[in-house]
Write a protein that holds these residues in place. Structure first.
Motif, mmCIF file in Angstrom:
data_model
loop_
_atom_site.group_PDB
_atom_site.id
_atom_site.type_symbol
_atom_site.label_atom_id
_atom_site.label_comp_id
_atom_site.label_asym_id
_atom_site.label_seq_id
_atom_site.Cartn_x
_atom_site.Cartn_y
_atom_site.Cartn_z
ATOM 1 N N VAL A 159 45.682 30.559 26.768
ATOM 2 C CA VAL A 159 44.614 31.298 27.441
ATOM 3 C C VAL A 159 43.456 31.471 26.459
ATOM 4 C CG1 VAL A 159 43.936 33.480 28.484
ATOM 5 C CG2 VAL A 159 46.175 32.499 28.992
ATOM 6 N N GLU A 160 42.270 30.989 26.849
ATOM 7 C CA GLU A 160 41.084 31.079 25.991
ATOM 8 C C GLU A 160 40.115 32.156 26.457
ATOM 9 O OE1 GLU A 160 37.891 28.102 26.226
ATOM 10 O OE2 GLU A 160 38.285 27.685 24.117
ATOM 11 N N PHE A 161 40.138 32.475 27.760
ATOM 12 C CA PHE A 161 39.161 33.412 28.306
ATOM 13 C C PHE A 161 39.766 34.142 29.501
ATOM 14 C CE2 PHE A 161 35.981 34.005 31.721
ATOM 15 C CZ PHE A 161 35.157 34.941 31.116
ATOM 16 N N VAL A 162 39.525 35.442 29.571
ATOM 17 C CA VAL A 162 39.915 36.265 30.713
ATOM 18 C C VAL A 162 38.666 36.988 31.194
ATOM 19 C CG1 VAL A 162 41.373 38.129 31.566
ATOM 20 C CG2 VAL A 162 42.250 36.571 29.811
ATOM 21 N N SER A 163 38.286 36.759 32.432
ATOM 22 C CA SER A 163 37.056 37.347 32.956
ATOM 23 C C SER A 163 37.125 38.867 32.958
ATOM 24 C CB SER A 163 36.788 36.835 34.379
ATOM 25 O OG SER A 163 35.647 37.457 34.934
ATOM 26 N N VAL A 164 35.974 39.491 32.716
ATOM 27 C CA VAL A 164 35.903 40.952 32.715
ATOM 28 C C VAL A 164 35.551 41.489 34.094
ATOM 29 C CG1 VAL A 164 35.279 41.062 30.285
ATOM 30 C CG2 VAL A 164 33.472 40.873 32.002
ATOM 31 N N ALA A 165 35.354 40.596 35.073
ATOM 32 C CA ALA A 165 34.975 41.037 36.420
ATOM 33 C C ALA A 165 35.920 40.422 37.445
ATOM 34 C CB ALA A 165 33.530 40.632 36.731
ATOM 35 N N LEU A 166 36.211 41.168 38.508
ATOM 36 C CA LEU A 166 37.046 40.705 39.605
ATOM 37 C C LEU A 166 36.187 40.196 40.748
ATOM 38 C CD1 LEU A 166 39.727 43.535 39.860
ATOM 39 C CD2 LEU A 166 40.148 41.192 39.137
ATOM 40 N N ASP A 167 36.690 39.186 41.434
ATOM 41 C CA ASP A 167 36.048 38.719 42.655
ATOM 42 C C ASP A 167 36.318 39.764 43.743
ATOM 43 O OD1 ASP A 167 35.555 37.494 45.190
ATOM 44 O OD2 ASP A 167 35.684 35.535 44.247
ATOM 45 N N PRO A 168 35.285 40.369 44.321
ATOM 46 C CA PRO A 168 35.528 41.441 45.298
ATOM 47 C C PRO A 168 36.192 40.953 46.575
ATOM 48 C CG PRO A 168 33.196 40.847 45.226
ATOM 49 C CD PRO A 168 33.862 40.136 44.096
ATOM 50 N N MET A 169 36.119 39.666 46.858
ATOM 51 C CA MET A 169 36.722 39.140 48.081
ATOM 52 C C MET A 169 38.212 38.849 47.892
ATOM 53 S SD MET A 169 34.255 39.223 50.210
ATOM 54 C CE MET A 169 34.945 38.250 51.544
ATOM 55 N N THR A 170 38.555 38.202 46.782
ATOM 56 C CA THR A 170 39.950 37.789 46.560
ATOM 57 C C THR A 170 40.722 38.755 45.677
ATOM 58 O OG1 THR A 170 39.347 36.455 44.613
ATOM 59 C CG2 THR A 170 39.257 35.377 46.787
ATOM 60 N N ARG A 171 40.008 39.702 45.031
ATOM 61 C CA ARG A 171 40.644 40.642 44.090
ATOM 62 C C ARG A 171 41.369 39.888 42.984
ATOM 63 N NH1 ARG A 171 37.772 44.490 44.167
ATOM 64 N NH2 ARG A 171 39.319 45.575 42.893
ATOM 65 N N SER A 172 40.740 38.838 42.515
ATOM 66 C CA SER A 172 41.292 38.052 41.418
ATOM 67 C C SER A 172 40.202 37.816 40.378
ATOM 68 C CB SER A 172 41.826 36.706 41.924
ATOM 69 O OG SER A 172 40.772 35.910 42.438
ATOM 70 N N ALA A 173 40.613 37.386 39.195
ATOM 71 C CA ALA A 173 39.669 37.110 38.106
ATOM 72 C C ALA A 173 39.982 35.750 37.510
ATOM 73 C CB ALA A 173 39.747 38.195 37.034
ATOM 74 N N GLU A 174 38.960 35.146 36.924
ATOM 75 C CA GLU A 174 39.154 33.822 36.319
ATOM 76 C C GLU A 174 39.854 33.939 34.973
ATOM 77 O OE1 GLU A 174 36.440 30.505 34.088
ATOM 78 O OE2 GLU A 174 35.629 31.341 35.944
ATOM 79 N N VAL A 175 40.841 33.083 34.787
ATOM 80 C CA VAL A 175 41.518 32.932 33.499
ATOM 81 C C VAL A 175 41.387 31.459 33.120
ATOM 82 C CG1 VAL A 175 43.705 33.014 32.265
ATOM 83 C CG2 VAL A 175 43.121 34.832 33.880
ATOM 84 N N ARG A 176 40.732 31.203 31.988
ATOM 85 C CA ARG A 176 40.511 29.815 31.567
ATOM 86 C C ARG A 176 41.525 29.429 30.504
ATOM 87 N NH1 ARG A 176 35.282 29.978 30.210
ATOM 88 N NH2 ARG A 176 35.620 30.126 27.965
ATOM 89 N N VAL A 177 42.155 28.298 30.736
ATOM 90 C CA VAL A 177 43.203 27.810 29.839
ATOM 91 C C VAL A 177 42.762 26.480 29.235
ATOM 92 C CG1 VAL A 177 45.602 27.032 29.684
ATOM 93 C CG2 VAL A 177 45.000 28.954 31.177
ATOM 94 N N VAL A 178 42.931 26.336 27.927
ATOM 95 C CA VAL A 178 42.634 25.088 27.229
ATOM 96 C C VAL A 178 43.930 24.309 27.084
ATOM 97 C CG1 VAL A 178 41.776 24.048 25.104
ATOM 98 C CG2 VAL A 178 40.699 26.098 26.001
ATOM 99 N N VAL A 179 43.895 23.032 27.493
ATOM 100 C CA VAL A 179 45.095 22.194 27.501
ATOM 101 C C VAL A 179 44.927 21.042 26.522
ATOM 102 C CG1 VAL A 179 46.697 20.918 28.955
ATOM 103 C CG2 VAL A 179 45.311 22.747 29.949
ATOM 104 N N ASP A 180 45.904 20.860 25.667
ATOM 105 C CA ASP A 180 45.895 19.734 24.730
ATOM 106 C C ASP A 180 46.230 18.449 25.494
ATOM 107 O OD1 ASP A 180 46.105 17.973 22.669
ATOM 108 O OD2 ASP A 180 47.727 18.993 21.623
ATOM 109 N N ASN A 181 45.347 17.454 25.399
ATOM 110 C CA ASN A 181 45.549 16.192 26.118
ATOM 111 C C ASN A 181 45.391 15.003 25.180
ATOM 112 O OD1 ASN A 181 46.024 14.627 28.486
ATOM 113 N ND2 ASN A 181 43.836 14.266 28.700
ATOM 114 N N LEU A 182 45.864 15.147 23.957
ATOM 115 C CA LEU A 182 45.761 14.049 23.000
ATOM 116 C C LEU A 182 46.499 12.806 23.481
ATOM 117 C CD1 LEU A 182 46.139 15.904 19.579
ATOM 118 C CD2 LEU A 182 44.098 14.775 20.476
ATOM 119 N N ALA A 183 47.583 12.998 24.220
ATOM 120 C CA ALA A 183 48.344 11.850 24.726
ATOM 121 C C ALA A 183 47.649 11.174 25.898
ATOM 122 C CB ALA A 183 49.753 12.290 25.138
ATOM 123 N N GLY A 184 46.661 11.819 26.479
ATOM 124 C CA GLY A 184 45.908 11.222 27.573
ATOM 125 C C GLY A 184 46.665 11.102 28.877
#
Length: 383
Positions: free
Chosen positions: A270-295
């Protein structure tokens, strides 16, 4: 010949009673055999489910103790992979012109600084020609300064004439810097040596994921000609609901797997957790960084993400998830009192993962609970 007289009414009645008696004897024996063959079934007695001998083996009922151990909640979310915005570059022309050459195609691998295509521009040609004219003025001004210095030393000219020559040279040099800066702004810091030709170069190393020009096409500064991406790391944006977001923090490990059914998993964080909630879905963005060296992963691919919030890990009484049933909307487990008697007990659930779940109330560590065959007990309880 002697004739046999038909039976009288009394004799017929006696015969009928005899047949009924015989049938009754046979039916009683059959009923007795059926009663003896009928299998024993569980019964509910004093709030306990009592099992007859051998029923637990036939129904596959197994028990195991509740454990007091570490448990980490699991946040399960589905998302779509995308390119890392920090490793993505849009390349376009800084000037209006016409495409002369396209050096790459979609899928080409490029290095930083590599030429992707060239553009011919009259505006750029004019700016480059201006540099040559200003350079000539600078050279003449510098020679005039040198000549005035020599004449001043011989007493032929005045200091004022020398100062004017120095000022004129400084103005010419400033004009030259401005002309060069204009060409740099139009064609980049590594402009082509050919007059009026601008080279479009890749600012990063990666893969060409988009080619939006062709030879002879007219372009303007707002047009994106090439898209370059470095796929060694990818992003996935997850929408995590308010109730689960409480435990998710930057740095939490994430396990990802393609929704295509592949058993292979990939590690992320997890690289980022949003500080604001979507008022419609009551959810927040969580951004994940994925290692893809193997392609092996691709942008646009759907994945299942399992976030394990490290901050929510704790020791608690846990049981296997299959031990918990929902009865009338309430979590319930069957607790073994003896080898063949079980108590139906309501419990309060806490955090958990795919395999285990925390029991906050209603069960103590080391109590024996039914972990297999629970539906058989439920069906007998509500027969």
């Amino acid at each position: 010949m002697e004739r046999t007289s038909p039976p009288t009414g009394r004799r017929a009645a006696s015969l009928l009673l005899g047949l009924v008696a015989i049938a009754g004897c046979g039916g009683g024996e059959a009923a007795g055999r059926m009663k003896e063959a009928a299998p024993a079934v569980p019964v509910l007695k004093d709030g306990l489910v009592e099992l007859p001998p051998g029923y637990a083996e036939r129904a596959g009922i197994g028990i195991a103790p509740a454990r007091y151990e570490d448990v980490t909640p699991l946040v399960h979310v589905t998302g779509v992979l995308e390119f890392d915005a920090l490793r993505l570059a849009a390349v376009g022309s800084r000037i209006a012109g016409r495409v002369a050459e396209v050096e790459v195609i979609e899928g080409s691998k490029v290095e930083a600084g590599q030429v992707l295509g060239t553009i011919v521009s009259a505006e750029l040609g004019t700016a480059q020609a201006d540099i040559a004219a200003v350079e000539a003025r600078v050279l003449a001004a510098q020679r005039d300064v040198a000549r005035k210095r020599s004449l001043l030393a011989e007493g032929i000219t005045s200091q004022r004439e020398l100062d004017l020559a120095i000022s004129a040279a400084a103005i010419a040099e400033a004009q030259l810097r401005a002309a060069r800066q204009r060409v740099t702004a139009l064609a980049g810091s590594r402009g082509s040596k050919a007059l009026g030709v601008a080279e479009l170069r890749s600012p990063i190393a990666g893969d060409v994921v988009g080619v939006h020009v062709s030879r002879g096409q007219a372009v303007v500064p707002s047009h994106t000609a090439f898209m370059i991406a470095d796929p060694r790391t990818l992003w996935v944006r997850l929408a995590v609901f308010e109730g689960e977001l409480l435990h998710v923090q930057v740095g939490d490990p994430v396990e990802l797997s393609p929704t295509t059914g592949s058993a292979e998993t990939f590690a992320g964080v997890v690289e980022f957790v949003s500080v604001a909630l979507d008022p419609m879905t009551r959810s927040a963005e969580v951004r994940v960084v994925v290692d893809n060296l193997a392609g092996k992963l691709r942008a646009g691919q759907t994945v299942q993400a399992n976030i394990r919030p490290a901050s929510a890990q704790r020791r608690a009484v846990v049981v296997p998830r299959q031990a918990v049933l929902q009865i009338d909307g309430t979590p319930t487990v069957f607790v073994a009192q003896t080898e063949r008697s079980f108590e139906s007990r309501q419990v309060a659930l806490g955090v958990g993962d795919f395999e285990r779940v925390e029991i906050q109330q209603g069960l103590a560590a080391d109590e024996q609970v039914v972990v297999s065959g629970v539906f058989a007990l439920k069906s007998e309880l509500y027969r």
